[in-house]
Design an enzyme around this catalytic site. Sequence first.
Site, PDB file in Angstrom:
ATOM      1  N   THR A 194      -8.795   6.350  -1.831  1.00  0.00           N
ATOM      2  CA  THR A 194     -10.134   5.782  -1.988  1.00  0.00           C
ATOM      3  C   THR A 194     -11.181   6.855  -1.671  1.00  0.00           C
ATOM      4  OG1 THR A 194      -9.847   4.893   0.240  1.00  0.00           O
ATOM      5  CG2 THR A 194      -9.609   3.346  -1.598  1.00  0.00           C
TER       6      THR A 194
ATOM      7  N   HIS B 211       0.804  -1.231   0.000  1.00  0.00           N
ATOM      8  CA  HIS B 211       0.000   0.000   0.000  1.00  0.00           C
ATOM      9  C   HIS B 211       0.830   1.270   0.000  1.00  0.00           C
ATOM     10  CE1 HIS B 211      -3.944  -1.940   0.903  1.00  0.00           C
ATOM     11  NE2 HIS B 211      -3.169  -2.840   1.478  1.00  0.00           N
TER      12      HIS B 211
ATOM     13  N   LYS C  49      -8.782  13.411   4.780  1.00  0.00           N
ATOM     14  CA  LYS C  49      -7.875  12.261   4.758  1.00  0.00           C
ATOM     15  C   LYS C  49      -6.881  12.461   5.893  1.00  0.00           C
ATOM     16  CE  LYS C  49      -6.793  13.576   0.493  1.00  0.00           C
ATOM     17  NZ  LYS C  49      -6.819  12.436  -0.380  1.00  0.00           N
ATOM     18  N   ARG C  50      -6.061  11.426   6.195  1.00  0.00           N
ATOM     19  CA  ARG C  50      -5.017  11.620   7.193  1.00  0.00           C
ATOM     20  C   ARG C  50      -4.150  12.816   6.802  1.00  0.00           C
ATOM     21  NH1 ARG C  50      -4.420   7.577  11.312  1.00  0.00           N
ATOM     22  NH2 ARG C  50      -2.538   8.707  11.843  1.00  0.00           N
TER      23      ARG C  50
ATOM     24  N   LYS D 158     -14.953   7.932  -3.315  1.00  0.00           N
ATOM     25  CA  LYS D 158     -16.185   8.211  -2.568  1.00  0.00           C
ATOM     26  C   LYS D 158     -16.756   9.569  -2.959  1.00  0.00           C
ATOM     27  CE  LYS D 158     -14.162   5.420   0.977  1.00  0.00           C
ATOM     28  NZ  LYS D 158     -13.220   5.404   2.112  1.00  0.00           N
TER      29      LYS D 158
ATOM     30  N   LYS E 137       0.498  14.293   1.189  1.00  0.00           N
ATOM     31  CA  LYS E 137      -0.860  14.575   0.694  1.00  0.00           C
ATOM     32  C   LYS E 137      -1.072  16.070   0.449  1.00  0.00           C
ATOM     33  CE  LYS E 137      -2.739  10.564   3.226  1.00  0.00           C
ATOM     34  NZ  LYS E 137      -3.356   9.701   2.197  1.00  0.00           N
TER      35      LYS E 137
HETATM   36  C1  26Q Z   1       3.017  -0.013  10.562  1.00  0.00           C
HETATM   37  C2  26Q Z   1       3.813  -0.417  11.634  1.00  0.00           C
HETATM   38  C3  26Q Z   1       3.592   0.097  12.906  1.00  0.00           C
HETATM   39  C4  26Q Z   1       2.552   0.986  13.110  1.00  0.00           C
HETATM   40  C5  26Q Z   1       1.756   1.384  12.049  1.00  0.00           C
HETATM   41  C6  26Q Z   1       1.989   0.900  10.781  1.00  0.00           C
HETATM   42  C7  26Q Z   1       1.136   1.308   9.655  1.00  0.00           C
HETATM   43  C8  26Q Z   1      -0.226   1.465   9.851  1.00  0.00           C
HETATM   44  C9  26Q Z   1      -1.043   1.858   8.823  1.00  0.00           C
HETATM   45  C10 26Q Z   1       1.641   1.541   8.384  1.00  0.00           C
HETATM   46  C11 26Q Z   1       0.807   1.936   7.360  1.00  0.00           C
HETATM   47  C12 26Q Z   1      -0.541   2.100   7.572  1.00  0.00           C
HETATM   48  C13 26Q Z   1      -1.518   2.519   6.557  1.00  0.00           C
HETATM   49  C14 26Q Z   1      -1.284   2.693   5.275  1.00  0.00           C
HETATM   50  C15 26Q Z   1      -2.359   3.144   4.382  1.00  0.00           C
HETATM   51  O1  26Q Z   1      -3.470   3.402   4.803  1.00  0.00           O
HETATM   52  N1  26Q Z   1      -2.106   3.255   3.067  1.00  0.00           N
HETATM   53  C16 26Q Z   1      -3.137   3.683   2.137  1.00  0.00           C
HETATM   54  O2  26Q Z   1      -3.800   2.539   1.646  1.00  0.00           O
HETATM   55  C17 26Q Z   1      -4.911   2.881   0.859  1.00  0.00           C
HETATM   56  C18 26Q Z   1      -5.616   1.598   0.467  1.00  0.00           C
HETATM   57  O3  26Q Z   1      -4.855   0.889  -0.455  1.00  0.00           O
HETATM   58  C19 26Q Z   1      -4.482   3.683  -0.354  1.00  0.00           C
HETATM   59  O4  26Q Z   1      -5.636   4.098  -1.039  1.00  0.00           O
HETATM   60  C20 26Q Z   1      -3.668   4.905   0.065  1.00  0.00           C
HETATM   61  O5  26Q Z   1      -3.151   5.568  -1.076  1.00  0.00           O
HETATM   62  C21 26Q Z   1      -2.542   4.480   0.980  1.00  0.00           C
HETATM   63  O6  26Q Z   1      -1.873   5.626   1.504  1.00  0.00           O
END
Ligand code: 26Q
Length: 813
Positions: free
Chosen positions: A657, A354, A545-546, A661, A551
């Site tokens: 995503t 991702h 978004k976050r 929406k 971004k």
């Molecule tokens: C990893 C290790 C320790 C703590 C947290 C994490 C962690 C948690 C969440 C690393 C990454 C995430 C989230 C990533 C994420 O949300 N990526 C998004 O995924 C979406 C679905 O595919 C995409 O549409 C977005 O572009 C992408 O940023």
Amino acid sequence: MSPTPTRPAHAIASRVEDHLLHTVGTAPAKATQTELMQAVSQVARAELSQRWVQTQAADRGARARRVYYLSMEFLIGRTLSNALAALGQQDGATEALGAHAQAMEDVAACEPDAALGNGGLGRLAACFLDSMATVGLPSFGYGIRYEYGMFAQEIRQGAQIEHPDPWLEDGTPWEFPRWGVTYPVRFGGWVEHVDGKAIWRPAGEVEAKAYDMVIPGHGTTKVSTLRLWKATAPSHIDLNAFNTGDYQRAATAKNEYENISWVLYPNDSTPAGRELRLKQEYFFVAASVQDLIHRHLGEHGTLTNLADRVAIHLNDTHPAIGVAELMRVLCDEHGMDWTPAWAICRNTFSYTNHTLMPEALETWPVGLMQHVLPRHLEIIFRINKEFLEFAAAFRPGDDGFLARLSLIDEQGERRVRMAHLSIVGSHKVNGVSKLHSDLLVQTIFADFAALWPERFTNMTNGITPRRWLSQANPGLSGLLDRQIGHGWRRDLDELHKLAAHRSDPAVQAEFMGIKRANKARLAALIARTTGVQVSPDSLFDVQVKRIHEYKRQLLNVLHVVGRYQAILANPNGPDGRGWVPRTVIFAGKAASSYHTAKSIIRLIHDAGRVINNDPRVGDLLKLVFIPNYGVSVAETIMPGADLSEQISTAGTEASGTGNMKLALNGALTIGTDDGANIEIRQAVGDENIFIFGLKTPQVQALRASGYQPMRYYESEPGLKPVLDAIAGGQFSPDEPGRYRGLVDSLLWGGDHYMLLADYTSYVNTQAEVDALYRKPTEWCARAITNVSGMGVFSADRTIREYARQIWRIEPKP
Ligand code: 26Q
């Protein structure tokens, strides 16, 4: 599909009364909104329970090949409205509540969100569950039953404050504790090798208890299961301490175990290298592997055919330790030889990436893994040894190649690369949009793609139209039902039929009326949560978004400040025709330790306070930040947006995503050539989207040739006064230097995401947006075209692609 056949409404009403009295324990005549929510939920729950039993029996009977979707995050939101819609109980519930003089919307709002995820990745997993149930895919989601989900965001004096999210405090009607389903999960200790066999002597053990959430399919009686694991202390440990009367120690020990499923790590995109996080990952993976193997052995009696019957999907690398765990179970616990076990493993696993950002790729220190999972580390070393021997034969003598491929990063503190483990242990690896999947094989995974080109593929993300259109936007759903029938809920390509009506004045009038009502509803949310009054007649410009530098929320703020200055300089508009009134709406959480992101939130509030209270501006420009963005807040925002901001630096947003929406709800996109924006443009046509800025190859070239942000500061019209105003404290007079660092990081810190390079293109494109908004008929036709082109972004399409091309399972309608 006509919506699921409805039960007689009075039958539901009488069940609600029954549950009020017998389950909730209240006098029906005195029931509060929350008690009504609980009682209605119980009615739906009973029906779901029946469907679960039937689906399980059918899948067992068919000895179906199943997919197990392993994810650290499932960002589900509320369940009640979705469940009622899937069960065809909406009318009955509405009538039952009517008898109590209550509206469905208000009662449903009493349910807390299940926010067991950070953002895009977690919400994608929730959309996939909905689609897996709806297309009839034998499937389980596996995750963690966090006691505390994503933190709640409060804004105090413009700054983000985090609060814990005790979503289970009052219990939830939607989980089914499976009392009999528990597995031990072990940690630490050492490994003994006796007669060529590895024996793991763990130092500790926790129990994983299963809690199921039943996920209803729409237009089908199929349901899917989300099995979440809760960590508890093994009962014998409790007893020992209690027996010796050492309650303090008993409590400490219990906490130490239960910590594992206590709280979601609130980091979006940047891994936190903490021992507890590694334990969380292994905890839910180990429980899930035991559970699926138990089921498989019950149905098939042997593990030799595991890969024929089971697909295990890794949602990013967070469950990647599963590769080593399955090898351990097959070899150490079931006596299988390494080579056949490895073949099973590779044919069973698949992996979705991702993110491209190198700093976001998960790695674990070898020392930490040795401490927590000593046997798994040995297995990883063996996988690596055999893999590197294979790779060395492919490109003899190229040590750089081998060092780049290795599962171990040998530079500095040795670390295990979880992405490499996932790729080597899977038969398919995918990105989440065409661009992202191409970039994966061109950049971070290029060496792997040279070895195994056929392993890499694309699965463009999608969203569920049930939650994001049918449920969130009843107005537009009604228009669609009348114009093109009900079928779009299960076949979103049906939206194409709407294109023919894009210029029909009656359809346009209705479409605009619906948008206006949705904007009024959003304006009410804004007034309630921020105290700012905004006009539903202004253009609603939305970036939700976050909060993350890539971004580029800050680029949006630069445009807003530039517009503010221009309004003051030219009250009659840039061309004397006045200004198009705009409301710029932000929402999103910043990771608690991410200072720059928090500073951007504060800047939005500071700038908003000045702009919103400047009498010279009035309704021409408003800037608001809606607090505590999450699934439920999004359900109100998406339908009320005119303009969707998708402005990441080209090549950084894997897919997005929210972009889908918003477009599905009739917003036009202003965006860069990034992630799924590119496919949205292809789906709706160039004339119906505003694309600006550098494209990925140009970003790469500019970076390579030495990007100089100061050049833009000096030369781009209007940019200097904007940056000077922010840096000089115009929006933070109480602390003039508050944003000096933020601006300096753009000018002197390298501006890694190249905001300044895209500034002029962005501002000029915003002017095109204004010009089009002045022509409501034109705007409306394009908005309708956006809706009609969104069929391909149904998560049902995505899931069918995964099922056929990666999991090799035929969905059973
Ligand atoms: C990893 C290790 C320790 C703590 C947290 C994490 C962690 C948690 C969440 C690393 C990454 C995430 C989230 C990533 C994420 O949300 N990526 C998004 O995924 C979406 C679905 O595919 C995409 O549409 C977005 O572009 C992408 O940023």
